[in-house]
Write an enzyme that holds these catalytic residues in place. Sequence first.
Site, PDB file in Angstrom:
ATOM      1  N   GLU A   2       9.318  -4.415  12.787  1.00 52.78           N
ATOM      2  CA  GLU A   2       9.247  -3.445  11.815  1.00 52.78           C
ATOM      3  C   GLU A   2       7.734  -2.532  12.282  1.00 52.78           C
ATOM      4  OE1 GLU A   2       7.648  -3.937   7.683  1.00 52.78           O
ATOM      5  OE2 GLU A   2       8.954  -2.438   7.164  1.00 52.78           O
ATOM      6  N   CYS A  50       9.614   1.433   3.150  1.00 56.90           N
ATOM      7  CA  CYS A  50      10.415   0.437   3.500  1.00 56.90           C
ATOM      8  C   CYS A  50      12.041   0.944   3.762  1.00 56.90           C
ATOM      9  CB  CYS A  50      10.611  -0.524   2.450  1.00 56.90           C
ATOM     10  SG  CYS A  50      10.995  -0.060   0.924  1.00 56.90           S
ATOM     11  N   PHE A  94       0.762  -1.033   0.178  1.00 57.05           N
ATOM     12  CA  PHE A  94       0.005   0.006  -0.005  1.00 57.05           C
ATOM     13  C   PHE A  94       0.862   1.326   0.178  1.00 57.05           C
ATOM     14  CE2 PHE A  94       0.896  -0.318   4.590  1.00 57.05           C
ATOM     15  CZ  PHE A  94       1.075   0.956   4.880  1.00 57.05           C
TER      16      PHE A  94
HETATM   17  P1  NAD Z   1       1.310  -6.779   2.941  1.00 58.15           P
HETATM   18  O1  NAD Z   1       2.488  -7.810   3.045  1.00 58.15           O
HETATM   19  O2  NAD Z   1       0.308  -6.665   3.890  1.00 58.15           O
HETATM   20  O3  NAD Z   1       0.698  -6.759   1.384  1.00 58.15           O
HETATM   21  C1  NAD Z   1       1.335  -6.739   0.203  1.00 58.15           C
HETATM   22  C2  NAD Z   1       0.612  -7.192  -0.850  1.00 58.15           C
HETATM   23  O4  NAD Z   1       0.238  -8.598  -0.564  1.00 58.15           O
HETATM   24  C3  NAD Z   1      -0.702  -6.584  -1.100  1.00 58.15           C
HETATM   25  O5  NAD Z   1      -1.164  -6.419  -2.390  1.00 58.15           O
HETATM   26  C4  NAD Z   1      -1.672  -7.641  -0.409  1.00 58.15           C
HETATM   27  O6  NAD Z   1      -2.989  -7.566  -1.018  1.00 58.15           O
HETATM   28  C5  NAD Z   1      -1.104  -9.065  -0.826  1.00 58.15           C
HETATM   29  N1  NAD Z   1      -1.267 -10.006   0.435  1.00 58.15           N
HETATM   30  C6  NAD Z   1      -2.008  -9.748   1.595  1.00 58.15           C
HETATM   31  N2  NAD Z   1      -2.123 -10.970   2.417  1.00 58.15           N
HETATM   32  C7  NAD Z   1      -1.618 -11.859   1.420  1.00 58.15           C
HETATM   33  C8  NAD Z   1      -1.540 -13.399   1.440  1.00 58.15           C
HETATM   34  N3  NAD Z   1      -1.676 -14.241   2.563  1.00 58.15           N
HETATM   35  N4  NAD Z   1      -1.149 -14.111   0.546  1.00 58.15           N
HETATM   36  C9  NAD Z   1      -0.620 -13.480  -0.698  1.00 58.15           C
HETATM   37  N5  NAD Z   1      -0.694 -12.007  -0.737  1.00 58.15           N
HETATM   38  C10 NAD Z   1      -0.946 -11.334   0.231  1.00 58.15           C
HETATM   39  O7  NAD Z   1       2.359  -5.361   2.968  1.00 58.15           O
HETATM   40  P2  NAD Z   1       1.656  -3.868   3.150  1.00 58.15           P
HETATM   41  O8  NAD Z   1       1.196  -3.531   4.481  1.00 58.15           O
HETATM   42  O9  NAD Z   1       0.738  -3.527   1.934  1.00 58.15           O
HETATM   43  O10 NAD Z   1       2.934  -3.022   2.942  1.00 58.15           O
HETATM   44  C11 NAD Z   1       3.612  -2.764   3.994  1.00 58.15           C
HETATM   45  C12 NAD Z   1       5.097  -3.779   3.988  1.00 58.15           C
HETATM   46  O11 NAD Z   1       5.507  -3.581   2.526  1.00 58.15           O
HETATM   47  C13 NAD Z   1       5.959  -3.333   4.927  1.00 58.15           C
HETATM   48  O12 NAD Z   1       6.460  -4.588   5.745  1.00 58.15           O
HETATM   49  C14 NAD Z   1       7.224  -2.633   4.162  1.00 58.15           C
HETATM   50  O13 NAD Z   1       8.418  -2.664   4.575  1.00 58.15           O
HETATM   51  C15 NAD Z   1       6.959  -3.607   2.822  1.00 58.15           C
HETATM   52  N6  NAD Z   1       7.850  -2.752   1.793  1.00 58.15           N
HETATM   53  C16 NAD Z   1       8.828  -3.310   1.280  1.00 58.15           C
HETATM   54  C17 NAD Z   1       9.473  -2.749   0.258  1.00 58.15           C
HETATM   55  C18 NAD Z   1      10.800  -3.343  -0.301  1.00 58.15           C
HETATM   56  O14 NAD Z   1      11.241  -2.751  -1.332  1.00 58.15           O
HETATM   57  N7  NAD Z   1      11.492  -4.201   0.643  1.00 58.15           N
HETATM   58  C19 NAD Z   1       8.977  -1.539  -0.482  1.00 58.15           C
HETATM   59  C20 NAD Z   1       7.566  -1.216  -0.033  1.00 58.15           C
HETATM   60  C21 NAD Z   1       7.166  -1.873   1.061  1.00 58.15           C
END
Ligand code: NAD
Length: 501
Positions: A382, A281, A149
């Site tokens: 985190e 992130c 998100f």
């Molecule tokens: P999230 O892991 O909750 O969701 C990410 C995506 O995965 C969404 O599209 C969601 O619909 C999908 N998803 C959710 N549950 C799932 C499941 N059980 N199986 C498969 N897909 C599923 O992450 P978020 O809350 O949207 O984003 C924040 C996180 O993303 C933080 O941990 C942040 O550090 C990380 N992030 C990492 C980077 C990087 O480059 N390493 C960049 C941006 C964000």
Amino acid sequence: MTDLTHFIGGSRVTGRSGRFGDIFNPATGERTARVPFADADDIKAAVDAAAGALPAWAATPLGKRAEIMFRYRALLDVHRDELARLITAEHGKVLSDAHGSLQRGIEVVEFACGLPHLLKGELSKNVGTGVDSWSQRHPVGVCLGITPFNFPTMVPMWMYPLAIACGNTFILKPSEKVPSAALRLAELFSEAGLPPGVFNVLNGDGATVEALIDEPRVAAISFVGSTPIAEAIYRRGSDRAKRVQALGGAKNHLVVAPDADLEQAADALIGSAYGSAGERCMAISVAVAVGAVADPLVKVLADKVRRLRIGPGLDPDSEMGPLISAAHLAKVRGYVDAGVQGGADLVVDGRAIKLQGFENGFFLGGCLFDRVTPDMAIYREEIFGPVLGVIRVDDMDRAIQLIDEHAYGNGTAIFTRNGETARNFVDRVQIGMVGVNVPIPVPMAYYSFGGWKRSLFGPLHVHGADGIRFYTRTKTVTQRWPHQEPSQVSSGANLSMPTMR
Ligand code: NAD
């Protein structure tokens, strides 16, 4: 209240499942739209569209592909403000920050415009007598992108422009919390001349993602999100023999050496810890104060945190907007409570914030902890909110040891005026992206982005050279054209391993 759609085969398509997720304006707490969650029929339609468009797109001349990419770049430029407003409306971050992240995404499109050069193979003459050998890059097929998100445009743009430049077709499953910008990105690509089915946006949740991974025609999976989901997706995709790159969460340290410029280091910490309300992130969530710098650093930081201007993202006076959701606000507040209970010193407490006219928004004021220790949950986990912890260490060796012992390995930075200290830090630290007197060392589009340890599953980072490697398969050809008829040059069958010497 509007119902959003998918984008399949070149146009917006209404969801048929009857399952929806709610979209909120985080500044007001109001529900603004519903996003459909794809069912099996929607998934089949998206994969049919992507698989159907693949042969013609993979065979499209490089110059033609590049021309579409250049037109897309121009259209994105024209629609910057509209896209930034869509980001702020659903994510909440301040408009200038939304513009900055969009710019970083557009830079990947610019990199992809160089696709005729990027897709060159390698050639060696005379690997044997009269034998030449070369490698050529082929698309991998239908690619899937799953995004978080916190960057509604930038993170998807780390993926699909390069995948598509490489001759693949793409299905993006954006975060169900911020899907509108992705739908617009797809429409603009169509307007630029991208054939229907090459880029599709399918909305949904975890169940949608699992079904997409299991679809036999999906060949490659790029994921960015939290570590538990990244690891699960890496395992699920790998079990099905697909190529996967899965970027996870982070806990980034910024080391303030005793000789650092205090004001510069403090400003860097404020920008990187509280920008986007800490929902990055690459946010810095730990300041490592080395030696005597700790007391003056905490004093300067506390003063700056108290003066942060917090408000709705569309207000040009706001420096920091709300968090993404009520649930996330409760989670982050829970970490602040746990930090206090655990014995850390809460120097600035942002929990009591109330904004007139935005009482139902998901706001949290900046929080600053001092005397954090490595055993605390606020250090190990985190938080993903506007919470910075200061940890005090005696020397640089202990600072590096702390960072190396942490489970995450996304980004880190050091502030120092000593070149040797900086060089030693860069060489030793077990982290994927390192800054020296730069707080958020996000690589440019022509380098690759990714962490180490539990911040990345899979061998390749996103965009840059790694992106091209991920979205292509190599075929290596060895070729001889004898001068004479084959029967005349053959000296008989040779059953040994050929050496070409
Ligand atoms: P999230 O892991 O909750 O969701 C990410 C995506 O995965 C969404 O599209 C969601 O619909 C999908 N998803 C959710 N549950 C799932 C499941 N059980 N199986 C498969 N897909 C599923 O992450 P978020 O809350 O949207 O984003 C924040 C996180 O993303 C933080 O941990 C942040 O550090 C990380 N992030 C990492 C980077 C990087 O480059 N390493 C960049 C941006 C964000």
